[in-house]
Design a protein around this motif. Sequence first.
Motif, PDB file in Angstrom:
ATOM      1  N   UNK A 194      40.755  43.888  48.318  1.00  0.00           N
ATOM      2  CA  UNK A 194      41.378  43.116  49.465  1.00  0.00           C
ATOM      3  C   UNK A 194      41.264  41.482  48.789  1.00  0.00           C
ATOM      4  N   UNK A 195      42.594  41.288  49.084  1.00  0.00           N
ATOM      5  CA  UNK A 195      42.858  39.855  48.255  1.00  0.00           C
ATOM      6  C   UNK A 195      43.187  38.905  49.255  1.00  0.00           C
ATOM      7  N   UNK A 223      44.063  38.340  54.775  1.00  0.00           N
ATOM      8  CA  UNK A 223      43.528  39.392  53.763  1.00  0.00           C
ATOM      9  C   UNK A 223      44.104  40.531  53.532  1.00  0.00           C
ATOM     10  N   UNK A 224      44.948  40.849  52.532  1.00  0.00           N
ATOM     11  CA  UNK A 224      45.793  41.858  52.379  1.00  0.00           C
ATOM     12  C   UNK A 224      45.304  42.812  51.459  1.00  0.00           C
ATOM     13  N   UNK A 225      45.676  44.033  51.544  1.00  0.00           N
ATOM     14  CA  UNK A 225      45.369  45.287  50.641  1.00  0.00           C
ATOM     15  C   UNK A 225      46.431  45.312  49.498  1.00  0.00           C
ATOM     16  N   UNK A 226      45.849  45.501  48.484  1.00  0.00           N
ATOM     17  CA  UNK A 226      46.529  45.097  47.036  1.00  0.00           C
ATOM     18  C   UNK A 226      46.020  46.185  46.043  1.00  0.00           C
ATOM     19  N   UNK A 227      46.888  46.628  45.185  1.00  0.00           N
ATOM     20  CA  UNK A 227      46.468  47.589  44.187  1.00  0.00           C
ATOM     21  C   UNK A 227      47.135  46.618  42.788  1.00  0.00           C
ATOM     22  N   UNK A 228      46.067  46.253  42.119  1.00  0.00           N
ATOM     23  CA  UNK A 228      46.419  45.207  40.979  1.00  0.00           C
ATOM     24  C   UNK A 228      45.453  45.622  40.184  1.00  0.00           C
ATOM     25  N   UNK A 253      42.568  45.149  37.215  1.00  0.00           N
ATOM     26  CA  UNK A 253      41.365  44.275  37.138  1.00  0.00           C
ATOM     27  C   UNK A 253      41.275  43.106  36.278  1.00  0.00           C
ATOM     28  N   UNK A 254      40.822  42.036  36.811  1.00  0.00           N
ATOM     29  CA  UNK A 254      40.721  40.683  36.212  1.00  0.00           C
ATOM     30  C   UNK A 254      41.719  40.176  36.487  1.00  0.00           C
ATOM     31  N   UNK A 255      42.532  40.121  37.532  1.00  0.00           N
ATOM     32  CA  UNK A 255      43.719  39.349  37.972  1.00  0.00           C
ATOM     33  C   UNK A 255      43.076  38.334  39.204  1.00  0.00           C
ATOM     34  N   UNK A 256      41.964  38.313  39.370  1.00  0.00           N
ATOM     35  CA  UNK A 256      41.344  37.346  40.268  1.00  0.00           C
ATOM     36  C   UNK A 256      41.433  35.958  39.740  1.00  0.00           C
ATOM     37  N   UNK A 257      41.495  34.836  40.702  1.00  0.00           N
ATOM     38  CA  UNK A 257      41.454  33.685  40.368  1.00  0.00           C
ATOM     39  C   UNK A 257      40.459  32.809  41.354  1.00  0.00           C
ATOM     40  N   UNK A 258      39.406  33.811  41.803  1.00  0.00           N
ATOM     41  CA  UNK A 258      38.394  33.414  42.560  1.00  0.00           C
ATOM     42  C   UNK A 258      37.158  34.086  42.052  1.00  0.00           C
ATOM     43  N   UNK A 259      35.901  33.269  42.177  1.00  0.00           N
ATOM     44  CA  UNK A 259      34.676  34.073  41.816  1.00  0.00           C
ATOM     45  C   UNK A 259      34.127  34.973  42.742  1.00  0.00           C
ATOM     46  N   UNK A 260      34.713  35.808  43.499  1.00  0.00           N
ATOM     47  CA  UNK A 260      34.402  36.447  44.509  1.00  0.00           C
ATOM     48  C   UNK A 260      35.504  37.622  44.902  1.00  0.00           C
ATOM     49  N   UNK A 261      35.092  38.919  44.680  1.00  0.00           N
ATOM     50  CA  UNK A 261      36.017  39.896  44.865  1.00  0.00           C
ATOM     51  C   UNK A 261      35.640  40.943  45.814  1.00  0.00           C
ATOM     52  N   UNK A 262      36.574  41.491  46.640  1.00  0.00           N
ATOM     53  CA  UNK A 262      36.430  42.507  47.559  1.00  0.00           C
ATOM     54  C   UNK A 262      37.159  43.606  47.435  1.00  0.00           C
ATOM     55  N   UNK A 263      36.825  44.967  47.791  1.00  0.00           N
ATOM     56  CA  UNK A 263      37.377  46.165  47.858  1.00  0.00           C
ATOM     57  C   UNK A 263      37.350  46.894  49.266  1.00  0.00           C
ATOM     58  N   UNK A 264      38.079  47.673  49.413  1.00  0.00           N
ATOM     59  CA  UNK A 264      37.989  48.658  50.480  1.00  0.00           C
ATOM     60  C   UNK A 264      37.928  50.069  49.796  1.00  0.00           C
ATOM     61  N   UNK A 265      36.687  50.646  49.865  1.00  0.00           N
ATOM     62  CA  UNK A 265      36.667  52.118  49.146  1.00  0.00           C
ATOM     63  C   UNK A 265      36.469  53.244  50.329  1.00  0.00           C
ATOM     64  N   UNK A 266      36.911  54.153  49.746  1.00  0.00           N
ATOM     65  CA  UNK A 266      36.872  55.375  50.899  1.00  0.00           C
ATOM     66  C   UNK A 266      36.378  56.613  49.925  1.00  0.00           C
ATOM     67  N   UNK A 267      34.984  56.727  50.152  1.00  0.00           N
ATOM     68  CA  UNK A 267      34.180  57.731  49.532  1.00  0.00           C
ATOM     69  C   UNK A 267      34.144  58.826  50.366  1.00  0.00           C
TER      70      UNK A 267
END
Length: 229
Positions: A74-75, A97-102, A104-118
Motif C-alpha cells: 500500500x503506497x 493510497x494505492x495497491x502496488x506490486x513493486x 522490496x526497498x523501493x520506499x522513500x518513506x520510513x513507514x511501509x504498509x501491505x495488504x495481506x490475504x492469509x
Amino acid sequence: EGMKVNSPYPLIRPFDAQRKAALRSSDTLYCYDLPALFEAAVEKQWSDASEKGGIDGNIRAASRPLMVMYTTELVVQKKNGDGPWSMQDYLNGDLELVHVQRGAGANDVGMVAWLMELKTVEYPNGRQVVLIANDITHKAGSFGTREDVVFKLASEFAREKRIPRLYVAANSGARIGLADGIKKAYRVAFKDQSKPENGFDYLYVTKEEYEQFAFKHELNAVPMTLEGQ
C-alpha cells in the motif's frame, strides 16, 4: 529479476546490508522480510494440520491452497501519479493510497504498509489483514510527518474495509526537523571559540534574522547579550 540465466550469483543477497543494519540497530527484522515471516507461519500451520493424520488430517492436506498468502504493498502517492509527494500535497488533499506490486526497498518513506490475504487452516478462503511497519534502515527508523501520513492512510483503509490492522513498531522515536532557512541562520555561542569541544552555552540568531523569522511566527527566542551585542 531480468538477468541472464548464465549470470553469476552475487556474493551477497539483495538487502543483506539492510538486514544487518536492522539487526544491529534494534535487534529486529528488515521490514520487507515481515510478510515472508507471516507466510512461513501460515505454511507451518498447514503442515502441522496435515501431519495430524486421520480423516481430519487428510481433509486438511487436500484442501491446502497452492498459495497460502497474497501480498500487495500500500503506497501513498499523488492522485495524478506525478513525482514524489510532500506534506503540502497531503494538506491539499492530493494524496491517495494505492495497491502496488513493486520490489522490496523501493520506499522513500520510513513507514511501509501491505495488504495481506492469509489463507489459514481456519479460513482457507483467505482473510485480509493490513500490516504496517517501520523501516529501521530509513533515517534510523525515525518517525516524521511523512511516516505519519502513511500510517494514517493505511489505518483509515483498514477501518474502511473493517479488517484487522497490525503494526510492527521498530523506530528510534520522533524526527523533529527544522526549516532550512532557520537552520542556516543558527549560530553557536561556544564557551571557548578556540576550543569548540568544550561545549556551548546556547544557540542564537542575530537581531535582524530574528525580526525576519518572528514576523512569520517561525521562531521563538529571548534576548541575550554576546560580546557586547
